[in-house]
Design a protein around this motif. Sequence first.
Motif, PDB file in Angstrom:
ATOM      1  N   ASP A 174      27.926  24.594  43.387  1.00  0.00           N
ATOM      2  CA  ASP A 174      26.926  25.129  42.466  1.00  0.00           C
ATOM      3  C   ASP A 174      25.887  24.098  42.042  1.00  0.00           C
ATOM      4  O   ASP A 174      24.712  24.435  41.858  1.00  0.00           O
ATOM      5  CB  ASP A 174      27.607  25.720  41.228  1.00  0.00           C
ATOM      6  CG  ASP A 174      28.439  26.948  41.557  1.00  0.00           C
ATOM      7  OD1 ASP A 174      28.182  27.553  42.610  1.00  0.00           O
ATOM      8  OD2 ASP A 174      29.342  27.291  40.772  1.00  0.00           O
ATOM      9  N   GLU A 175      26.290  22.846  41.870  1.00  0.00           N
ATOM     10  CA  GLU A 175      25.333  21.835  41.433  1.00  0.00           C
ATOM     11  C   GLU A 175      24.285  21.575  42.506  1.00  0.00           C
ATOM     12  O   GLU A 175      23.084  21.461  42.214  1.00  0.00           O
ATOM     13  CB  GLU A 175      26.069  20.537  41.088  1.00  0.00           C
ATOM     14  CG  GLU A 175      25.163  19.409  40.602  1.00  0.00           C
ATOM     15  CD  GLU A 175      24.337  19.794  39.380  1.00  0.00           C
ATOM     16  OE1 GLU A 175      23.222  19.248  39.230  1.00  0.00           O
ATOM     17  OE2 GLU A 175      24.799  20.642  38.583  1.00  0.00           O
ATOM     18  N   GLN A 176      24.718  21.497  43.764  1.00  0.00           N
ATOM     19  CA  GLN A 176      23.760  21.333  44.848  1.00  0.00           C
ATOM     20  C   GLN A 176      22.846  22.551  44.956  1.00  0.00           C
ATOM     21  O   GLN A 176      21.650  22.420  45.204  1.00  0.00           O
ATOM     22  CB  GLN A 176      24.498  21.116  46.171  1.00  0.00           C
ATOM     23  CG  GLN A 176      25.184  19.767  46.284  1.00  0.00           C
ATOM     24  CD  GLN A 176      25.949  19.643  47.585  1.00  0.00           C
ATOM     25  OE1 GLN A 176      27.090  20.077  47.695  1.00  0.00           O
ATOM     26  NE2 GLN A 176      25.316  19.054  48.580  1.00  0.00           N
ATOM     27  N   ALA A 177      23.434  23.725  44.758  1.00  0.00           N
ATOM     28  CA  ALA A 177      22.640  24.954  44.801  1.00  0.00           C
ATOM     29  C   ALA A 177      21.582  24.948  43.703  1.00  0.00           C
ATOM     30  O   ALA A 177      20.429  25.365  43.923  1.00  0.00           O
ATOM     31  CB  ALA A 177      23.553  26.174  44.662  1.00  0.00           C
ATOM     32  N   ARG A 178      21.950  24.463  42.525  1.00  0.00           N
ATOM     33  CA  ARG A 178      20.995  24.414  41.407  1.00  0.00           C
ATOM     34  C   ARG A 178      19.815  23.507  41.754  1.00  0.00           C
ATOM     35  O   ARG A 178      18.655  23.826  41.454  1.00  0.00           O
ATOM     36  CB  ARG A 178      21.694  23.926  40.142  1.00  0.00           C
ATOM     37  CG  ARG A 178      20.825  23.986  38.885  1.00  0.00           C
ATOM     38  CD  ARG A 178      21.467  23.253  37.740  1.00  0.00           C
ATOM     39  NE  ARG A 178      21.623  21.821  38.032  1.00  0.00           N
ATOM     40  CZ  ARG A 178      20.621  20.945  37.961  1.00  0.00           C
ATOM     41  NH1 ARG A 178      19.392  21.346  37.633  1.00  0.00           N
ATOM     42  NH2 ARG A 178      20.833  19.671  38.235  1.00  0.00           N
ATOM     43  N   ARG A 179      20.089  22.389  42.416  1.00  0.00           N
ATOM     44  CA  ARG A 179      19.010  21.475  42.790  1.00  0.00           C
ATOM     45  C   ARG A 179      18.069  22.119  43.821  1.00  0.00           C
ATOM     46  O   ARG A 179      16.853  21.927  43.779  1.00  0.00           O
ATOM     47  CB  ARG A 179      19.586  20.161  43.318  1.00  0.00           C
ATOM     48  CG  ARG A 179      20.257  19.317  42.239  1.00  0.00           C
ATOM     49  CD  ARG A 179      20.402  17.869  42.692  1.00  0.00           C
ATOM     50  NE  ARG A 179      21.314  17.731  43.812  1.00  0.00           N
ATOM     51  CZ  ARG A 179      22.619  17.503  43.696  1.00  0.00           C
ATOM     52  NH1 ARG A 179      23.171  17.407  42.489  1.00  0.00           N
ATOM     53  NH2 ARG A 179      23.377  17.372  44.768  1.00  0.00           N
ATOM     54  N   ILE A 180      18.648  22.874  44.743  1.00  0.00           N
ATOM     55  CA  ILE A 180      17.825  23.583  45.724  1.00  0.00           C
ATOM     56  C   ILE A 180      16.930  24.598  45.012  1.00  0.00           C
ATOM     57  O   ILE A 180      15.743  24.757  45.336  1.00  0.00           O
ATOM     58  CB  ILE A 180      18.709  24.287  46.774  1.00  0.00           C
ATOM     59  CG1 ILE A 180      19.435  23.255  47.647  1.00  0.00           C
ATOM     60  CG2 ILE A 180      17.880  25.233  47.640  1.00  0.00           C
ATOM     61  CD1 ILE A 180      18.527  22.416  48.516  1.00  0.00           C
ATOM     62  N   LEU A 181      17.490  25.281  44.014  1.00  0.00           N
ATOM     63  CA  LEU A 181      16.711  26.265  43.266  1.00  0.00           C
ATOM     64  C   LEU A 181      15.544  25.599  42.544  1.00  0.00           C
ATOM     65  O   LEU A 181      14.425  26.130  42.523  1.00  0.00           O
ATOM     66  CB  LEU A 181      17.622  26.990  42.271  1.00  0.00           C
ATOM     67  CG  LEU A 181      17.010  28.161  41.500  1.00  0.00           C
ATOM     68  CD1 LEU A 181      16.500  29.227  42.453  1.00  0.00           C
ATOM     69  CD2 LEU A 181      18.030  28.751  40.528  1.00  0.00           C
ATOM     70  N   GLU A 182      15.787  24.435  41.965  1.00  0.00           N
ATOM     71  CA  GLU A 182      14.709  23.721  41.293  1.00  0.00           C
ATOM     72  C   GLU A 182      13.628  23.276  42.286  1.00  0.00           C
ATOM     73  O   GLU A 182      12.435  23.307  41.974  1.00  0.00           O
ATOM     74  CB  GLU A 182      15.269  22.502  40.548  1.00  0.00           C
ATOM     75  CG  GLU A 182      16.190  22.848  39.391  1.00  0.00           C
ATOM     76  CD  GLU A 182      15.528  23.790  38.396  1.00  0.00           C
ATOM     77  OE1 GLU A 182      14.355  23.580  38.056  1.00  0.00           O
ATOM     78  OE2 GLU A 182      16.200  24.759  37.958  1.00  0.00           O
ATOM     79  N   THR A 183      14.043  22.882  43.482  1.00  0.00           N
ATOM     80  CA  THR A 183      13.071  22.525  44.519  1.00  0.00           C
ATOM     81  C   THR A 183      12.208  23.720  44.888  1.00  0.00           C
ATOM     82  O   THR A 183      10.987  23.602  45.062  1.00  0.00           O
ATOM     83  CB  THR A 183      13.798  21.999  45.775  1.00  0.00           C
ATOM     84  OG1 THR A 183      14.593  20.864  45.427  1.00  0.00           O
ATOM     85  CG2 THR A 183      12.801  21.612  46.863  1.00  0.00           C
ATOM     86  N   LEU A 184      12.853  24.884  45.009  1.00  0.00           N
ATOM     87  CA  LEU A 184      12.114  26.113  45.309  1.00  0.00           C
ATOM     88  C   LEU A 184      11.035  26.376  44.262  1.00  0.00           C
ATOM     89  O   LEU A 184       9.894  26.717  44.585  1.00  0.00           O
ATOM     90  CB  LEU A 184      13.089  27.296  45.367  1.00  0.00           C
ATOM     91  CG  LEU A 184      13.568  27.773  46.730  1.00  0.00           C
ATOM     92  CD1 LEU A 184      14.660  28.810  46.567  1.00  0.00           C
ATOM     93  CD2 LEU A 184      12.403  28.340  47.533  1.00  0.00           C
ATOM     94  N   LEU A 185      11.403  26.219  42.994  1.00  0.00           N
ATOM     95  CA  LEU A 185      10.465  26.502  41.915  1.00  0.00           C
ATOM     96  C   LEU A 185       9.392  25.422  41.801  1.00  0.00           C
ATOM     97  O   LEU A 185       8.298  25.683  41.295  1.00  0.00           O
ATOM     98  CB  LEU A 185      11.226  26.656  40.593  1.00  0.00           C
ATOM     99  CG  LEU A 185      12.077  27.935  40.507  1.00  0.00           C
ATOM    100  CD1 LEU A 185      12.991  27.899  39.297  1.00  0.00           C
ATOM    101  CD2 LEU A 185      11.174  29.161  40.457  1.00  0.00           C
ATOM    102  N   GLU A 186       9.690  24.218  42.262  1.00  0.00           N
ATOM    103  CA  GLU A 186       8.646  23.191  42.304  1.00  0.00           C
ATOM    104  C   GLU A 186       7.607  23.528  43.373  1.00  0.00           C
ATOM    105  O   GLU A 186       6.405  23.310  43.188  1.00  0.00           O
ATOM    106  CB  GLU A 186       9.265  21.819  42.591  1.00  0.00           C
ATOM    107  CG  GLU A 186      10.027  21.221  41.404  1.00  0.00           C
ATOM    108  CD  GLU A 186      10.674  19.902  41.775  1.00  0.00           C
ATOM    109  OE1 GLU A 186      10.343  19.365  42.856  1.00  0.00           O
ATOM    110  OE2 GLU A 186      11.517  19.420  40.999  1.00  0.00           O
TER     111      GLU A 186
END
Length: 331
Positions: A174-186
């Motif tokens: 989940d933590e890695q997934a959260r970072r990917i999500l933040e990259t998407l929103l960036e």
Amino acid sequence: GPYAEQAQDVLETYPWTWEKPLPGRARAEVYCRRARRALLWGRREEALLLARKSWRRGKTRDCAYLLGTLLPPVQGIPYLKAGLRMGPDRPAGHFFLAGAYFQQGKPRRARAEMERAYPLCDILGAVQHFLDAAERAGCLDMALRLVDEKLQRIPLSADCLRLKYLCLRRMGRDEQARRILETLLEIDPDDAAALWYRRHPEKATAAPDVILPALGGMVYALPGRLRAGPLNRALHQLTMMLAGWVDMPLIYQAVPFLWKHLTPAQKRSCDERRRPAVLGALAVYLLLAADQAQHAASLIFATPGRKRILRLVKRMILWSEEETSDALHQF
């Protein structure tokens, strides 16, 4: 428009596929289609009966895959292998066979089938299917490797990042997934799928496609001479909207039959972006027919007019049931 040249490039380079219909297989295809509808409504025994009739009428690949998934793995695997031997090699057959082997308690064979499907997944829709099949076959690590390879070729691709997010979530990272999500929103702060995942962190399924109203608006804005043919327009919209989830043959087989039962007002509403209920109901029906119940539920949740969509889907189910019943009474 400004993207005309890019659109032309897509048409010229996209790996389109077309299989010439086999002679004398029309009745077999009809039985196979009715079997899928019966399965959709939960009538598994009727679906199996129709699938067997289809196989006797003409041994098609679609029927082989359907029988292979309806029967227990021991009986179904020979049909799945027969389907793989028919026509060009495609990943779908390997996905079915991998799932059957995994159910049979043979994870190594399941993984071997996924390895065979791996190089065949050259477009985004196939990668999405690979992710779902890898989860059913117990080898999500392969899906993550495939998505990472795609990202090496097209870095910061929003579509591939979404798939990587889903893969990591399903693997429990989940933590890695959260970072990917933040990259998407960036990359795109207005990315509809990423915003949906942020609002629903408990979801590990594909986000509902919010393109439905947008497509309706694009079509509705066209000049009258380009808006002729409402059924053709609806077929194109559904094909674009459900790409990667529903096979095109199913869309072009099911929608014309349902279209005949719609009122003139309902047909016109398919072009109006503020009235997406009818097109949404057709999309939900097709997702259910393609065994994509989770995606169907997500689409119902995301589209305005939820109750109306549910009523329309129930009517479509009744229309299909009546057609199947009439066909069975002939025997």
